[in-house]
Design a protein around this motif. Sequence first.
Motif, short mmCIF file in Angstrom:
data_model
loop_
_atom_site.label_atom_id
_atom_site.label_comp_id
_atom_site.label_asym_id
_atom_site.label_seq_id
_atom_site.Cartn_x
_atom_site.Cartn_y
_atom_site.Cartn_z
N TYR A 152 47.33 39.18 40.86
CA TYR A 152 46.20 38.97 41.78
C TYR A 152 45.10 38.18 41.08
N ASN A 153 44.77 38.58 39.85
CA ASN A 153 43.70 37.91 39.11
C ASN A 153 44.05 36.46 38.80
N ASP A 156 43.72 34.40 42.00
CA ASP A 156 42.29 34.21 42.26
C ASP A 156 41.69 33.16 41.33
N LYS A 159 42.23 29.71 42.58
CA LYS A 159 41.30 29.44 43.68
C LYS A 159 39.91 29.09 43.16
N GLY A 177 38.76 40.23 42.06
CA GLY A 177 38.03 39.59 43.15
C GLY A 177 36.59 39.25 42.84
N VAL A 206 35.69 36.49 45.29
CA VAL A 206 36.87 35.86 45.87
C VAL A 206 37.34 36.74 47.01
#
Length: 348
Positions: A152-153, A156, A159, A177, A206
């Motif tokens: 997930y990190n 992110d 992005k 996030g 995020v």
Amino acid sequence: MVKLETLFSLALVAFFSACSPEAQERPLIKVVSMGGTIAHTIDGRPQFETIISDIRKAFPETHALLDSVDIEVINVRSVASSALSGNDILDIVRTVNTVIQEPRVKGVIVTHGTVASEETVYFLNLLVKSTNSIVLTNSQRMHGTLGNDGDYNFIDSIKVVLSPEAVGKGALLVHNGTINAAREVVKTSGRPGAFRSWDFGFLGLVGGNNITFYRSPTRRHTVNSEFSLDQINGNLPKVEVVSVYFDADPKVIEAVANLDVKGIVLSGFTSHGRPTPEQSKILEALADRGLPVVRTARGGGNTQISPSANDKFIEGDNLPAYKARILLQLALTKTNDHREIQRIFNEY
């Protein structure tokens, strides 16, 4: 057997595909892998290309993002960050500073162990000479295990690198996030979401594909930093941290001073950063001899009182002791002057 004409045709297709406008327009992101939990599986620490491949296989929703960029991985180390030395961290900084200058590079992601993330991202913030996005990310739980947060990190972080708003904000730490400034971020526990930014809060968040920034760093960093890797010859100047607590034996400070240190950082009482009276006598004597002594406050989130004209100590502002140590090390590559070092702490 494949005919020579067929091989030649395939080569031409590959060449023109690589030269197509779509390929040339894809942003290039360099990933500098340093091991840590984010690259750790139950079978060990593979090359980070394997981690990216696993993410692609496990999460089809990442395909559009991963297909929109070119990613090149540089595997520098494969260790827990607690095993890194100052020279190892400088190697990371040199690598990032080199690859981020390449023409097609949109930004750099450093994948790193959590326990030293704060130090490495602060070094990047002070030494990398680019306005391009610099993101450090990590993981509290192993890749491929229940509750893994590293995948997930990492997504992110891509992005954030692609966000125009990330440009010029210095080195950032992306975790759970959140987007944190290198100067303020601290690790508060071993759980996902443990990276915080004390009183000032996150720079941004995020949320899905939305990157929202709420503020910008105001202290000097990256291209506006006066520090340079060219000024560091060999090891960084030796600086040690001394803690304050009741009944602290002042002889500890004498022992530290005898280690041929070039400076001392004091982790003092909360809010004002002062030492005990017994410690103060020795520290003032060392300062009188020209040894820089930086005063910080334990507990974090403390803004120091402005120094008076005759103050023997350098005020570390709200930096925690271990980050004040980094700034003092870099300051000592330029000067030993008390007033100049105080200026540096006021500006960074």
